[in-house]
Design an enzyme around this catalytic site. Structure first.
Site, PDB file in Angstrom:
ATOM      1  N   HIS A 165      62.858 145.601 135.447  1.00 13.13           N
ATOM      2  CA  HIS A 165      64.230 145.925 135.849  1.00 13.13           C
ATOM      3  C   HIS A 165      64.863 144.743 136.574  1.00 13.13           C
ATOM      4  O   HIS A 165      64.191 143.782 136.951  1.00 13.13           O
ATOM      5  CB  HIS A 165      64.252 147.142 136.774  1.00 13.13           C
ATOM      6  N   PHE A 314      56.178 126.818 150.133  1.00 10.38           N
ATOM      7  CA  PHE A 314      56.854 127.459 151.262  1.00 10.38           C
ATOM      8  C   PHE A 314      58.080 126.640 151.656  1.00 10.38           C
ATOM      9  O   PHE A 314      58.012 125.416 151.758  1.00 10.38           O
ATOM     10  CB  PHE A 314      55.911 127.571 152.471  1.00 10.38           C
TER      11      PHE A 314
END
Length: 346
Positions: A165, A314
């Site tokens: 989705h 990160f």
């Protein structure tokens, strides 16, 4: 020493956002001692009676998801934006300003089965998904100035539901990312008389060093100014300003392009490659009547993986306090993606 962009640190400019990214390719040679995470073994059932996105399941709101057979769209049960609500008073205070924010948030289920995705759907099914994206953009674009379609794939990107989705948030305001792009795209067009991203497509087609996929209608590139390790941009060869401008040939070819791109991503580390993806085009709503020739419709894929299925990039420290930085050059990232098979690993 002679400068080599694949070996020596340098800055690259992003004309879309008027920002710089620090590229430090020499750091890729250092031994890795950072965090690793064991990849999750993803065994998704075709139907899960506890999954609110599956057909026939009752969601937390008490609403039952109908037994849909293709794509299914519904208003998010817990939306970040509402169409109605009290508005704050206008303020000219230079330090404390509040403005009205209205909109709507929807969820688009791609398929009734939870264990499918672009790579194991038929081409026609992916075309149906894209047409639903376009239908939603057209409908919401009549009322809202910005329609943001996006998908977070994988738990690493904060997606807690494995059912295929995406989401679409429509707003009465222009969010920060498109607002900055609007300024820079217009500035380039006013100076050169051409859309920036169409000029960029031509240059990338000439260079070919950062192209991952090319067909009759689209190219996928790792942008020269990419921030994320395997970031890509999906660009049309024929100028269109919005998703709703795409014709049949562009839609069908885009479906195949996305199937191939997802397969290449998954093949890098033999996993369901996580990413956030979305589409940017000319503003809508009240801006539909304005001249938006400076805009070119494009897609963006931002995956966090760097060295393996469990090692991610990160954005902390220097990236948060100074500016974006990457080790892997855009050219090397494009080569890695380009070399992957067009079909997903078994």
């Amino acid at each position: 020493m002679t400068f080599n962009p694949n070996e020596h640190q340098h800055l690259r400019y992003n004309p879309l956002k008027d920002e710089w990214v620090l590229v430090s390719p020499h750091r890729a040679l250092r031994p890795w001692t950072g965090q690793t995470e064991k990849p999750a073994v993803e065994k998704v059932p075709r139907f899960d009676p506890s999954n609110p996105l599956c057909p026939g399941v009752i969601r937390a709101s008490g609403i039952q998801t109908p037994k849909y057979e293709s794509t299914y769209v519904f208003t998010n049960d817990f939306p970040a934006l509402l169409e109605e609500g009290p508005e704050p008073e206008h303020s000219d205070d230079p330090l404390f300003q509040t403005r009205a924010a209205k909109g709507t948030c929807r969820v688009i289920c791609y398929h009734p089965h939870s264990d499918v995705y672009f790579t194991n759907l038929s081409l026609g099914q992916v075309v149906d998904i894209i047409r639903e994206w376009i239908n939603q953009t057209r409908e919401l674009g009549k009322r809202f100035v910005w329609v943001q379609l996006f998908e977070n794939r994988g738990a690493m990107m904060g997606c807690s539901n494995p059912h295929p989705h995406c989401q679409i948030w429509a707003s009465s305001f222009l969010p920060n990312e498109p607002r900055i792009k609007e300024l820079n795209l217009r500035k380039y067009y006013d100076k050169h008389g051409r859309p920036m991203l169409q000029d960029y497509v031509k240059r990338e087609l000439q260079n070919k060093e950062r192209i991952v996929i090319e067909n009759e209608e689209w190219i996928v590139v790792v942008p020269y100014w990419a921030v994320w390790p395997f970031e890509t941009m999906v660009l049309p060869k024929r100028q269109i300003q919005r998703f709703t401008d795409a014709d049949g040939a562009q839609i069908e070819t885009l479906a195949k392009t996305l199937q191939t791109l997802v397969a290449k991503y998954d093949n890098i580390f033999k996993c369901n490659f996580p990413y956030s993806m979305g589409w940017h085009g000319a503003p809508t709503g009240e801006k539909l009547k304005e001249n938006q020739a400076h805009w070119t419709f494009h897609g963006l894929y931002y995956p966090p993986l760097l060295r393996s299925a469990s090692v991610k990039k990160f954005m902390v420290g220097y990236e948060m306090l100074a500016q974006s930085q990457r080790d892997l050059t855009a050219e090397k990232a494009a080569a890695v993606l380009r070399e992957q098979p067009d079909l997903r690993f078994e």
